[in-house]
Design a protein around this motif. Structure first.
Motif, mmCIF file in Angstrom:
data_model
loop_
_atom_site.group_PDB
_atom_site.id
_atom_site.type_symbol
_atom_site.label_atom_id
_atom_site.label_comp_id
_atom_site.label_asym_id
_atom_site.label_seq_id
_atom_site.Cartn_x
_atom_site.Cartn_y
_atom_site.Cartn_z
ATOM 1 N N LEU A 159 0.835 -1.202 0.000
ATOM 2 C CA LEU A 159 0.000 0.000 0.000
ATOM 3 C C LEU A 159 0.869 1.251 0.000
ATOM 4 C CD1 LEU A 159 -0.018 1.621 2.969
ATOM 5 C CD2 LEU A 159 -1.361 -0.335 3.631
ATOM 6 N N ASN A 220 10.122 -1.691 -4.170
ATOM 7 C CA ASN A 220 10.406 -0.323 -3.708
ATOM 8 C C ASN A 220 11.634 0.254 -4.403
ATOM 9 O OD1 ASN A 220 8.205 -0.054 -2.129
ATOM 10 N ND2 ASN A 220 9.256 -0.095 -0.163
ATOM 11 N N ILE A 227 11.800 7.389 -9.975
ATOM 12 C CA ILE A 227 11.769 8.803 -9.578
ATOM 13 C C ILE A 227 13.164 9.408 -9.724
ATOM 14 C CG2 ILE A 227 11.187 10.426 -7.735
ATOM 15 C CD1 ILE A 227 9.371 8.187 -6.587
ATOM 16 N N ASN A 263 6.728 11.581 -12.161
ATOM 17 C CA ASN A 263 6.652 13.008 -11.858
ATOM 18 C C ASN A 263 7.949 13.479 -11.216
ATOM 19 O OD1 ASN A 263 3.964 13.422 -12.701
ATOM 20 N ND2 ASN A 263 3.250 12.449 -10.810
ATOM 21 N N SER A 265 10.295 15.757 -9.006
ATOM 22 C CA SER A 265 9.969 16.377 -7.716
ATOM 23 C C SER A 265 11.243 16.849 -7.051
ATOM 24 C CB SER A 265 9.269 15.353 -6.821
ATOM 25 O OG SER A 265 10.164 14.306 -6.500
ATOM 26 N N GLY A 267 12.392 15.507 -4.702
ATOM 27 C CA GLY A 267 13.010 14.286 -4.176
ATOM 28 C C GLY A 267 11.937 13.408 -3.566
ATOM 29 N N PHE A 268 12.185 12.101 -3.547
ATOM 30 C CA PHE A 268 11.196 11.223 -2.895
ATOM 31 C C PHE A 268 11.453 11.198 -1.402
ATOM 32 C CE2 PHE A 268 14.464 8.086 -4.411
ATOM 33 C CZ PHE A 268 14.876 7.574 -3.195
ATOM 34 N N CYS A 272 9.940 4.481 3.700
ATOM 35 C CA CYS A 272 10.468 3.205 3.224
ATOM 36 C C CYS A 272 11.476 3.233 2.083
ATOM 37 C CB CYS A 272 9.309 2.295 2.848
ATOM 38 S SG CYS A 272 8.364 1.844 4.301
ATOM 39 N N PHE A 273 11.311 4.102 1.097
ATOM 40 C CA PHE A 273 12.171 3.982 -0.089
ATOM 41 C C PHE A 273 13.652 3.987 0.293
ATOM 42 C CE2 PHE A 273 9.109 5.627 -3.642
ATOM 43 C CZ PHE A 273 8.452 4.423 -3.591
ATOM 44 N N ASP A 276 14.615 0.968 2.619
ATOM 45 C CA ASP A 276 14.613 -0.337 1.965
ATOM 46 C C ASP A 276 15.754 -0.458 0.955
ATOM 47 O OD1 ASP A 276 12.463 -0.875 3.535
ATOM 48 O OD2 ASP A 276 10.962 -0.719 1.966
ATOM 49 N N LYS A 335 4.204 13.595 0.990
ATOM 50 C CA LYS A 335 3.357 13.631 -0.203
ATOM 51 C C LYS A 335 1.995 14.151 0.239
ATOM 52 C CE LYS A 335 1.528 9.522 -1.456
ATOM 53 N NZ LYS A 335 1.361 8.078 -1.726
ATOM 54 N N ARG A 447 7.215 20.768 -6.881
ATOM 55 C CA ARG A 447 6.278 19.691 -7.230
ATOM 56 C C ARG A 447 5.530 19.966 -8.528
ATOM 57 N NH1 ARG A 447 6.669 14.957 -4.123
ATOM 58 N NH2 ARG A 447 7.295 15.530 -2.047
HETATM 59 O O1 LIG Z 1 6.885 0.190 1.356
HETATM 60 C C1 LIG Z 1 6.308 1.247 1.456
HETATM 61 O O2 LIG Z 1 6.375 1.987 2.458
HETATM 62 C C2 LIG Z 1 5.492 1.808 0.330
HETATM 63 O O3 LIG Z 1 6.330 2.813 -0.308
HETATM 64 C C3 LIG Z 1 5.688 3.527 -1.366
HETATM 65 O O4 LIG Z 1 4.548 4.204 -0.885
HETATM 66 P P1 LIG Z 1 4.619 5.623 -0.158
HETATM 67 O O5 LIG Z 1 6.015 5.885 0.286
HETATM 68 O O6 LIG Z 1 3.548 5.635 0.862
HETATM 69 O O7 LIG Z 1 4.204 6.700 -1.260
HETATM 70 P P2 LIG Z 1 4.568 6.897 -2.818
HETATM 71 O O8 LIG Z 1 3.344 7.303 -3.514
HETATM 72 O O9 LIG Z 1 5.292 5.748 -3.370
HETATM 73 O O10 LIG Z 1 5.543 8.152 -2.791
HETATM 74 C C4 LIG Z 1 6.843 8.077 -2.259
HETATM 75 C C5 LIG Z 1 7.581 9.371 -2.525
HETATM 76 O O11 LIG Z 1 7.899 9.497 -3.905
HETATM 77 C C6 LIG Z 1 7.442 10.753 -4.393
HETATM 78 N N1 LIG Z 1 7.068 10.603 -5.815
HETATM 79 C C7 LIG Z 1 6.186 9.652 -6.188
HETATM 80 C C8 LIG Z 1 5.862 9.491 -7.514
HETATM 81 C C9 LIG Z 1 6.437 10.310 -8.477
HETATM 82 O O12 LIG Z 1 6.188 10.211 -9.710
HETATM 83 N N2 LIG Z 1 7.326 11.253 -8.081
HETATM 84 C C10 LIG Z 1 7.665 11.420 -6.769
HETATM 85 O O13 LIG Z 1 8.497 12.288 -6.438
HETATM 86 C C11 LIG Z 1 6.277 11.115 -3.493
HETATM 87 O O14 LIG Z 1 6.016 12.495 -3.518
HETATM 88 C C12 LIG Z 1 6.799 10.633 -2.165
HETATM 89 O O15 LIG Z 1 7.655 11.582 -1.579
HETATM 90 C C13 LIG Z 1 5.246 2.540 -2.436
HETATM 91 O O16 LIG Z 1 4.543 3.253 -3.457
HETATM 92 C C14 LIG Z 1 4.342 1.466 -1.828
HETATM 93 O O17 LIG Z 1 4.021 0.503 -2.832
HETATM 94 C C15 LIG Z 1 5.079 0.777 -0.688
HETATM 95 O O18 LIG Z 1 4.230 -0.172 -0.067
#
Ligand SMILES: O=C(O)[C@H]1O[C@H](OP(=O)(O)OP(=O)(O)OC[C@H]2O[C@@H](n3ccc(=O)[nH]c3=O)[C@H](O)[C@@H]2O)[C@H](O)[C@@H](O)[C@@H]1O
Ligand SMILES: NC(=O)C1=CN([C@@H]2O[C@H](COP(=O)(O)OP(=O)(O)OC[C@H]3O[C@@H](n4cnc5c(N)ncnc54)[C@H](O)[C@@H]3O)[C@@H](O)[C@H]2O)C=CC1
Length: 480
Positions: A159, A220, A227, A263, A265, A267-268, A272-273, A276, A335, A447
């Motif tokens: 999720l 992940n 990204i 997208n 940004s 930074g992510f 978790c990212f 992990d 986010k 963003r």
């Molecule tokens: O293991 C986990 O904790 C989860 O990590 C992420 O979920 P999450 O971190 O909640 O949210 P994301 O939608 O993946 O966004 C992560 C980060 O990447 C950034 N992002 C996302 C997508 C994008 O195109 N560009 C971008 O900069 C978001 O703004 C955010 O800072 C994964 O999407 C989930 O599948 C996973 O279960």
């Protein structure tokens, strides 16, 4: 009646179990935690996490077949299936510090399960763990089991925050890994029976234990890599006059690549990212694969580069100093649609600006002042421990004020930075904001949420990540 107990009432344990309770009325679900305040919040009208749709699901089942409790041992001993969804932070000390997963909470949960169990149980890894953790857990359980039989399954969670409920209602897949023995297969079937109450059969994948554990880290890593790839392109777009949104769209229309998660940004972030990938890097190093480790490390390096590039751009545009200038920060969560700030890029950006002596005025619709102050004063990785084990009264960062309105945050500011893509930032009255700011007034959109052309018409100098630069910005290169 089948009884499920989940250890860990956090972002994963809470919503996941609430959805299981909703979809399986014949199963009794207890979610337990050592944090008294978290459990009290789950039992109140003010749930401990903000997640669209979660209140509705909890309200339908709480007190019927969904219970939140601190009586960890009682509920574990009564359960047929025990999910473990506790923290797996990055180690901060000792062997593997800064990379390896800290399995302290997992191990203590496993020892407690072994201690209190009086009947056979299926133990499910819900937390994200290093490959081969199941083997370690099996050893702990069987060495302390007093003849009770345990089957370990890996059932990682995919999720995403902000969309957790819809992700749980309609998952792309549910992954269950287990031993390839008759007992292991029986345990897999028992868990499959739970999910198949609402997830189509073909979306429930079964594998061996190690594939399931590794698939979670791999998924992940692949997502974060996309990204970092687009963010690396965003730097090149700024240097060449290309537009990253046009590039992403053109690349993503190739059906082999696909349009999602491209997208650019600032930074992510998220809990978790980074954790992990560091964990994956450490596993590669431990298995004698330094080249593979180096490959994945780059994903984090580019992410760090993107955050510092943004800070450098802010400072260089404003005559190479932000000392004592008011900078408004719009958005602090990692986010939109969540109040979660774990590893949010806003922390690094704010710290970078504070390092250049800026005064920050921060507004986020879902993050409290207390949380922001904690985040800006906490050591790296401390945030990923249970709340009651985190520093209780961190020092207040003096040059930071937290306000409850975007207009208040931007009043008399020299510049504003958009760090979270909250929808409300698209429809702010930017003319009013411009009128109340110092001139020249700057917008740094991390963003790509604002209409840059409209803002330029108003009079702003606008930086949009990965977009062709204003002449002003071209003349002020951001060199570290
Ligand atoms: O293991 C986990 O904790 C989860 O990590 C992420 O979920 P999450 O971190 O909640 O949210 P994301 O939608 O993946 O966004 C992560 C980060 O990447 C950034 N992002 C996302 C997508 C994008 O195109 N560009 C971008 O900069 C978001 O703004 C955010 O800072 C994964 O999407 C989930 O599948 C996973 O279960
Ligand atoms: N947050 C997310 O979106 C996702 C997280 N994950 C993984 O799920 C795991 C949990 O993550 P979150 O729910 O975000 O963490 P969290 O910090 O929100 O929740 C973990 C909970 O476990 C409790 N806990 C720790 N040790 C305990 C023990 N021995 N007994 C009882 N309770 C204990 C803590 O008090 C805390 O409330 C991590 O491994 C994470 O990597 C996986 C997918 C998505």
């Amino acid at each position: 009646m089948v009884k499920i107990c989940c250890i860990g009432a956090g972002y994963v344990g809470g919503p996941t179990m609430a959805v299981i309770a909703l979809k399986c009325p014949s199963i009794e679900v207890a979610v337990v935690d050592i944090s008294k305040s978290r459990i009290a919040a789950w039992n109140s009208d003010q749930l401990p996490i903000y997640e669209p749709g979660l209140d509705g699901v909890v309200n339908q089942c709480r007190g019927k077949n969904l219970f939140f409790s601190t009586d960890v041992e009682k509920h574990v001993s009564e359960a047929d299936i025990v999910f473990v969804s506790v923290n797996t932070p990055t180690k901060t000390q000792g062997l593997g510090a800064g990379k390896a997963a800290d399995l302290t909470y997992w191990e203590s949960a496993a020892r407690m399960i072994a201690d209190v169990s009086k009947s056979d149980k299926i133990v499910v890894e819900k937390s994200t763990v290093p490959v081969k953790t199941a083997e370690a857990i099996e050893k702990i359980l069987t060495h302390n089991s007093k003849g009770i039989k345990f089957q370990i399954l890996s059932n990682p969670e995919f999720l995403a925050e902000g969309t957790a409920i819809q992700d749980l209602f309609k998952p792309d897949r549910v992954l269950i890994g287990g031993r390839e023995t008759p007992e292991g297969q029986k345990a897999i079937q028992a868990l499959k029976d739970v999910y198949s109450q609402w997830v189509p059969e073909e979306r429930i994948l079964t594998t061996n234990l190690w594939s399931a554990e590794l698939s979670k880290l791999a998924a992940n890593a692949f997502l974060a890599q996309r990204i970092s790839s687009v963010n690396a392109m965003s730097a090149l777009c700024e240097a060449t006059g290309a537009n990253v949104q046009q590039v992403s769209y053109s690349v993503g229309t190739d059906s082999r690549i696909g349009p999602k998660f491209l997208n650019a940004s600032v930074g992510f972030g998220g809990s978790c990212f980074q954790k992990d990938i560091l964990n994956l890097v450490y596993i590669c190093e431990c298995n004698g694969l330094p080249e593979v480790a180096e490959y994945w490390k780059q994903v984090i390096k580019i992410n760090d580069y993107q955050k510092s590039r943004f800070v450098n751009r802010v400072v260089s545009s404003m005559f190479n100093t932000v000392s004592n200038k008011k900078i408004a920060i719009l958005g602090f969560a990692f986010k939109k649609d969540t109040g979660d700030t774990r590893e949010t890029p806003a922390i690094d950006v704010c710290q970078g600006l504070l390092g250049d002596k800026a005064n920050l005025s921060i507004y986020d619709p879902q993050v409290t002042e207390d949380q922001i102050q904690r985040d800006l004063s906490m050591n790296k990785f401390d945030w990923d421990h249970p709340i009651h084990l985190q520093p209780t009264s961190p020092t207040t960062v003096k040059k930071v004020s937290v306000v409850w309105d975007a207009y208040e945050a931007t009043k008399d500011a020299h510049g504003l930075c958009i760090l979270t893509e909250w929808d409300e930032f698209k429809t702010l009255d930017y003319q009013k904001i411009f009128d109340n700011m110092q001139k020249p007034a700057f917008v740094f959109d991390g963003r790509n949420v604002v209409d840059a052309d409209k803002l330029r018409e108003i009079g702003f100098i606008v930086y949009s990540i990965g977009k062709p630069l204003d002449p002003w910005l071209k003349d002020m290169p951001a060199v570290a």
